[in-house]
Motif scaffolding. Structure first.
Motif, PDB file in Angstrom:
ATOM      1  N   ASP A 199      41.886  75.845  33.146  1.00  0.00           N
ATOM      2  CA  ASP A 199      41.241  75.053  32.096  1.00  0.00           C
ATOM      3  C   ASP A 199      41.995  73.725  31.922  1.00  0.00           C
ATOM      4  N   THR A 201      41.528  71.427  29.849  1.00  0.00           N
ATOM      5  CA  THR A 201      41.683  71.040  28.442  1.00  0.00           C
ATOM      6  C   THR A 201      42.793  71.827  27.753  1.00  0.00           C
ATOM      7  N   HIS A 204      39.849  75.136  25.797  1.00  0.00           N
ATOM      8  CA  HIS A 204      38.436  75.516  25.730  1.00  0.00           C
ATOM      9  C   HIS A 204      38.192  76.981  26.072  1.00  0.00           C
ATOM     10  N   CYS A 205      38.770  77.460  27.161  1.00  0.00           N
ATOM     11  CA  CYS A 205      38.446  78.796  27.677  1.00  0.00           C
ATOM     12  C   CYS A 205      39.138  79.884  26.858  1.00  0.00           C
ATOM     13  N   CYS A 211      32.522  80.529  24.644  1.00  0.00           N
ATOM     14  CA  CYS A 211      32.975  79.248  25.190  1.00  0.00           C
ATOM     15  C   CYS A 211      32.173  78.838  26.428  1.00  0.00           C
ATOM     16  N   ILE A 214      29.268  76.549  25.566  1.00  0.00           N
ATOM     17  CA  ILE A 214      29.569  75.269  24.939  1.00  0.00           C
ATOM     18  C   ILE A 214      29.949  74.278  26.034  1.00  0.00           C
ATOM     19  N   ASN A 215      29.210  73.196  26.165  1.00  0.00           N
ATOM     20  CA  ASN A 215      29.441  72.255  27.260  1.00  0.00           C
ATOM     21  C   ASN A 215      30.864  71.710  27.233  1.00  0.00           C
ATOM     22  N   SER A 216      31.504  71.730  28.396  1.00  0.00           N
ATOM     23  CA  SER A 216      32.892  71.266  28.483  1.00  0.00           C
ATOM     24  C   SER A 216      33.236  70.932  29.924  1.00  0.00           C
ATOM     25  N   ALA A 218      35.767  71.833  31.189  1.00  0.00           N
ATOM     26  CA  ALA A 218      36.421  73.049  31.665  1.00  0.00           C
ATOM     27  C   ALA A 218      35.510  73.871  32.559  1.00  0.00           C
ATOM     28  N   HIS A 219      34.208  73.707  32.415  1.00  0.00           N
ATOM     29  CA  HIS A 219      33.275  74.485  33.227  1.00  0.00           C
ATOM     30  C   HIS A 219      33.369  74.145  34.716  1.00  0.00           C
TER      31      HIS A 219
END
Length: 354
Positions: A199, A201, A204-205, A211, A214-216, A218-219
């Motif tokens: 991740d 960020t 986020h995860c 999670c 939720i757009n990030s 991290a995806h």
């Protein structure tokens, strides 16, 4: 000149403990597979696991070994040969572990005059222990031995529409003649800590079921998000009944929490809930291998039927399916012509350690 480097997992030279042991040593000593400090990893792998695991793994490999050799190697070679017939570029195949090395594949491309390489990790999803380790290893080899080569990497393609169509058609073909009560998407498991380590960020995860929706950024490196996204896209493509589809994770090691639900537990749960006819697909792999042919097709069937299930269908990976070959050919040829890659999302590429 441009060329294509395909990289898959790898395989022992033979289904014997003698050949399985060095393969497992290389695999398990990879810091992105067992991500503990080197001293502890050495004790764990060489002091404990390799004392007993090679004989057990050799027996498993022997169950699925073909006359031509390792199924994963044979299928990867067939895919590479078909791809060569769809492109004018040189195509080489290497493996992350084993004797069919990335170094040898890059040398093969260099000998043909290639100085710009498209690296294709044969994994649809991003994970430290699969996609990332292929990228890092190839970058290390390129930096040390082939500094004149330029390297471009194909991003994880888990949500590419053409990949989803090819995967969906493969599933449809695999289901012909089989009336299922349920379809289980079984993905290779990874430790939960790998999700958090990947991740960018650092927050986020949370692996809490929310999670991933939720757009990030991290995806781009979240294996859990990506595999569930693949399941959802295939469900939409095929119009599958929401109540007849689920996802799970296989091949865990003992000791640490891994992504859940566990596939072996799901076999028992689904059977006891009255799901008598089960189909299983393994989209974390593009080529059938030990984890699909032995763990899922053989052991999975036994676990499901012993728990009360009646009919069981293992759906093969895409392997050298013509539709899948054409998808890859479109990607590599587009890159040759324009430099374009099939995925537009930002991808994360780890730096090579100093």
């Amino acid at each position: 000149m441009k060329g294509v480097l395909l990289v898959n997992l790898g395989s022992p030279e033979s289904p014997t403990a003698k050949d399985v042991k060095p393969y497992l040593d290389e695999f398990l000593m990879d810091e992105r597979v067992i991500d503990v400090n080197k001293v502890l990893r050495n004790i764990l792998v060489r002091g404990i696991i390799l004392q007993t695991r090679p004989k057990k793994s050799a027996k498993a490999y022997a169950k699925i070994w073909w006359n031509e050799g390792s199924p994963l190697i044979v299928l990867s070679e067939r895919f590479a040969e078909k791809l060569k017939s769809h492109t004018d570029m040189p195509v080489a195949l290497g493996m992350r572990y084993g004797t069919m090395t990335i170094k040898n594949a890059m040398q093969e491309l260099k000998d043909k005059g290639v100085d710009e390489v498209l690296l294709v990790p044969l994994y649809p999803h991003y994970a430290m222990s699969s996609y990332e380790t292929v990228v890092v290893k190839t970058m290390e080899v390129q930096k040390e031995l082939f500094p004149q080569m330029r390297l471009t990497t194909l991003p994880a393609f888990y949500h590419n529409s053409e990949y989803i169509k090819a995967l969906s058609q493969s599933i449809t073909d695999g289901l012909k003649g089989f009336e299922y009560d349920h379809i289980l998407f079984s993905y290779h498991g990874i430790p939960e800590r790998h999700i958090r380590k990947s991740d960018p960020t650092n927050y986020h995860c949370k692996i809490d079921g929310s999670c991933c929706s939720i757009n990030s950024v991290a995806h781009n490196t979240c294996y859990r998000h990506q595999v569930y996204e693949t399941t959802e896209l295939v469900k939409a493509e095929l119009g599958l009944d929401e109540t007849k589809v689920s996802s799970s994770f296989q091949s865990r090691l003992a000791g640490d929490p891994w992504l859940k639900p566990y596939t072996d537990y799901e076999f028992e749960r689904l059977a006891k809930e009255g799901k008598k006819r089960l189909a299983v697909i393994t989209p974390a792999f593009v080529s059938d291998c030990l984890e699909t042919l032995e763990e899922i097709a053989m052991e999975g069937k036994q676990q499901f039927t012993e728990a009360g299930g009646e009919s069981y269908k293992h759906i093969p990976c895409m392997n050298d399916n013509d539709a899948w070959v054409r998808v890859m050919a479109d990607w590599v040829n587009a890159w040759e012509a324009t430099g374009a890659l099939p995925i537009t999302c930002t991808s994360f590429y780890p730096k090579i350690p100093n």
